[in-house]
Design an enzyme around this catalytic site. Structure first.
Site, short mmCIF file in Angstrom:
data_model
loop_
_atom_site.label_atom_id
_atom_site.label_comp_id
_atom_site.label_asym_id
_atom_site.label_seq_id
_atom_site.Cartn_x
_atom_site.Cartn_y
_atom_site.Cartn_z
N GLU A 176 51.86 77.27 51.02
CA GLU A 176 53.26 77.71 50.99
C GLU A 176 54.25 76.69 51.54
O GLU A 176 55.44 76.75 51.22
CB GLU A 176 53.41 79.02 51.79
CG GLU A 176 52.69 80.21 51.20
CD GLU A 176 53.29 80.72 49.91
OE1 GLU A 176 54.30 80.15 49.44
OE2 GLU A 176 52.74 81.69 49.35
N THR A 214 50.92 84.45 42.35
CA THR A 214 51.38 85.51 43.23
C THR A 214 50.86 86.82 42.66
O THR A 214 50.41 86.86 41.52
CB THR A 214 52.93 85.50 43.25
OG1 THR A 214 53.37 84.23 43.74
CG2 THR A 214 53.52 86.58 44.11
N GLU A 220 50.92 80.85 46.95
CA GLU A 220 51.82 79.91 46.27
C GLU A 220 51.20 79.42 44.98
O GLU A 220 51.17 80.14 44.01
CB GLU A 220 52.24 78.75 47.18
CG GLU A 220 53.66 78.24 46.92
CD GLU A 220 53.81 77.28 45.73
OE1 GLU A 220 54.85 76.62 45.64
OE2 GLU A 220 52.94 77.20 44.88
N ARG A 234 55.84 86.38 55.68
CA ARG A 234 55.84 85.04 55.10
C ARG A 234 55.21 84.04 56.07
O ARG A 234 55.36 84.17 57.30
CB ARG A 234 57.29 84.64 54.80
CG ARG A 234 57.50 83.27 54.16
CD ARG A 234 57.10 83.28 52.73
NE ARG A 234 57.71 82.15 52.00
CZ ARG A 234 57.21 81.64 50.89
NH1 ARG A 234 56.10 82.14 50.37
NH2 ARG A 234 57.81 80.66 50.26
N GLY A 246 55.14 84.92 39.41
CA GLY A 246 55.76 84.01 38.46
C GLY A 246 56.60 82.90 39.06
O GLY A 246 57.45 82.34 38.37
N GLY A 247 56.43 82.57 40.36
CA GLY A 247 57.24 81.51 40.94
C GLY A 247 58.72 81.85 40.85
O GLY A 247 59.12 83.00 40.97
N ASP A 291 56.79 75.05 49.35
CA ASP A 291 58.00 75.75 48.90
C ASP A 291 59.25 75.22 49.60
O ASP A 291 60.37 75.55 49.22
CB ASP A 291 57.88 77.26 49.15
CG ASP A 291 57.16 77.97 48.02
OD1 ASP A 291 56.83 77.32 47.02
OD2 ASP A 291 56.91 79.19 48.15
N SER A 320 61.48 81.72 49.33
CA SER A 320 60.59 82.28 48.32
C SER A 320 61.41 82.98 47.24
O SER A 320 62.51 83.46 47.50
CB SER A 320 59.64 83.30 48.95
OG SER A 320 58.93 84.03 47.97
N SER A 321 60.85 83.02 46.03
CA SER A 321 61.47 83.79 44.94
C SER A 321 60.85 85.17 44.80
O SER A 321 61.24 85.92 43.90
CB SER A 321 61.31 83.04 43.61
OG SER A 321 62.04 81.85 43.63
#
Length: 582
Positions: free
Chosen positions: A440, A403, A423, A113, A488-489, A443, A467-468
């Site tokens: 990013e 993503t 992102e 990340r 998909g966020g 976020d 993050s998801s």
């Protein structure tokens, strides 16, 4: 629930990457008719790759054909995705990798990340009055760019697990970058939709637009010699070529000179960046262990919370046609998202009740808040068991989807489940050396405190934004059973949880589970996928008390099921992905 819309019938051609590239260079792809592609379950015995673009799937497959392993194929697949799907992921972004090492019989995760620059302040996304900036005012430009992690993740995992030579993994992508590829329907649509923002910066505009300013269309051959040069440099000199020297200097200069919205990224951020190997987060569910990436990822924790709460109800008997099933799943999701907003962040910076959040007794008590047939009204975060008390405030961050997820199983039994991102679509809209730079940092929560209490996901120097992303490997009897994930966020969490429920509770094969219409709840409004049979549930769900929004829910789920020597691969019909096996 099944799709109402017509499908496109397609045939998966197992041609080589060079054949794809030559075809792209010699012809313009025809316009496709509207509707969804038919995606068939692909079966194999030796190996399998599922990825978001046919060129990327084939690139990974060819590495496996040449004797490479899952980590080798991961590198080539990701590099190709960065070329043909630049809106979603690439070497200017970050990634999470969940990996099963067949030799060691061990599951581990790698955190690639992005990190916040060391010069960033918690007020980076606030105006002169201390109020949060508008989202796109923060995103577009250098302010939102974090230190990229993908290259170092690829390098370090290859040093540990790789089989083929490092430079061999780059060559297929370098060739396609030089020869060009046909712009896909999805990429063309996104270029057109984002034309105003993409046109703000000269390098990005020159790449995605014609000399007259018009957006390049589907089928146009797009060549990227700058990306080919970048990959050649990394192939020859390893990760240092990216983190030291010209490429790093160009990224920093691009970020700091971004007109109207410069950032603070510096060489010290590249010098100090580290990929972190972390223990996976696992929870028991039915006869499975659902395992994924721990903080700063919220995906695995939130999915496991949803699954654990819903197993207190008889979803299996109610089935996928019952509004009651979806009400229970939606309310479990709402409860899980409340915990996510309160507690989940980079645990290297913020104390987190990680084990408490998936404690079975805690989640049984949370499940008791759910009443079948009646939607939850007031939802707040729970009080999971902690080793000490800590007061925090709910998060306010925005996470928009762009993503890419892919899975790989090789003939040795190694398994890759990897989600990578820049992102937002096209990230910061900044481009250098042939690749997009991430956004990013947006976020993070733009606020640092709420009512005097700190927000866990506030921006801090060196911190990784929550993050998801939810790359997942499901174990059964201590062995890999499924690899799954999606873009998909923050909706990633619902997409993956729903697919797992559909397969384990309702007996769907993984292609059916992915095809299934989406019903999601994150923050109180129930999302129903437009143009699907899920719309038939709307009246009953409204009677239960839900506020409902009908719209596109454009998941990009990919999965591989491992059943002894039988592999089954599935790709989402909503996007361009494919599964290839041998």
């Amino acid at each position: 629930m099944q799709w109402k819309r017509p499908f496109l019938t397609t045939c998966l051609l197992l041609t080589s990457v060079s054949a794809f590239a030559n075809q792209a260079a010699d012809s313009v792809a025809p316009e496709q008719s509207s509707g969804l592609e038919t995606k068939q379950l692909v079966k194999a015995k030796d190996w399998m790759v599922t990825a978001a673009n046919p060129l990327a799937t084939q690139a990974g497959a060819n590495i496996l054909k040449q004797g490479g392993n899952a980590i080798d194929a991961m590198i080539t697949t990701q590099l190709m995705l960065g070329l043909v799907e630049p809106q979603s992921s690439g070497i200017g972004g970050g990634a999470f990798l969940v990996y099963w090492d067949a030799k060691q019989k061990k599951l581990t995760t790698y955190d690639g990340r992005e990190t916040a620059p060391l010069a960033a302040t918690p007020q980076l996304f606030q105006d002169e009055h201390g109020q949060p900036m508008q989202f796109y005012d923060a995103v577009v430009g250098g302010r939102s760019v974090g230190t990229p992690g993908v290259v170092k993740l690829m390098w370090e995992t290859h040093q540990k697990y790789g089989k083929l030579k490092w430079e061999q993994l780059f060559e297929p992508v370098i060739q396609v970058a030089k020869q060009g590829f046909a712009i896909s329907p999805r990429l063309a649509t996104l270029i057109s939709k984002d034309a105003k923002r993409l046109s703000r910066f000269p390098a990005t505009k020159a790449y995605f637009f014609n000399p007259d300013g018009s957006a390049k269309k589907q089928g146009t051959i797009l060549k990227n010699p700058a990306y080919a040069n970048t990959l050649s440099s990394i192939a020859n000199h390893g990760a240092d070529a990216f983190y030291k020297g010209k490429i790093a200097r160009d990224i920093i200069n691009t970020v700091k000179s971004a007109q109207g919205n410069p950032g603070v990224l510096a060489q010290q951020d590249f010098d100090t960046y580290k990929v972190k190997q972390r223990e996976p987060v696992c929870s028991a569910y039915q006869s499975y262990d659902i395992c994924g990436m721990g903080p700063p990822a919220s995906g695995a924790l939130t999915i496991n919370q949803i699954l654990t709460m819903t197993q207190e109800f008889d979803l299996q008997t109610w089935g996928p046609e019952s509004a009651k099933s979806w009400q229970v799943i939606a309310d479990a999701s709402l409860l899980a998202f409340a915990d996510r907003g309160m507690y989940m962040a980079d645990e290297d910076f913020v104390p987190m009740p990680t084990q408490g959040l998936v404690d079975s007794e805690y989640l049984k008590q949370r499940a008791k808040l759910i009443t079948p047939g009646k939607a939850l009204e007031n939802v707040s975060a729970g009080s999971p068991p902690w080793s000490y008390a800590h007061q925090q405030s709910p998060d306010e961050s925005i996470e928009l989807p762009s993503t890419s997820h892919f899975n790989i199983v090789d003939n040795e039994g190694n398994v890759v489940s990897m989600t990578a991102s820049v992102e937002n679509a096209f990230g910061s809209r900044l481009m250098t050396n042939g690749f997009i730079l991430n956004n990013e940092l947006t976020d993070f929560s733009f606020r640092t405190h709420n009512n005097g209490k700190p927000i866990a996901n506030r921006l801090e120097p060196g911190k990784r934004p929550r993050s998801s992303m939810a790359p997942t490997i499901i174990l059964k009897d201590g062995k890999p059973y499924m690899a799954i994930g999606s873009p998909g966020g923050s909706r990633i969490i619902g997409y993956v949880a729903q697919a797992i429920i559909a397969h384990t509770q309702w007996g769907m094969d993984i292609q059916q589970a992915i095809n299934q219409a989406h019903v999601l709840n994150r923050f109180g409004t129930l999302d129903i996928e437009q143009g699907t049979s899920a719309e038939e549930l709307k009246p009953e769900l409204e009677r239960m008390g839900f506020e409902i929004k009908v719209g596109d829910l454009n998941s990009g789920l990919h999965a591989i099921l491992i059943n002894g020597r039988q592999l089954e691969g599935a790709a989402d019909p909503r996007r361009e992905g494919t599964a290839i096996g041998h």
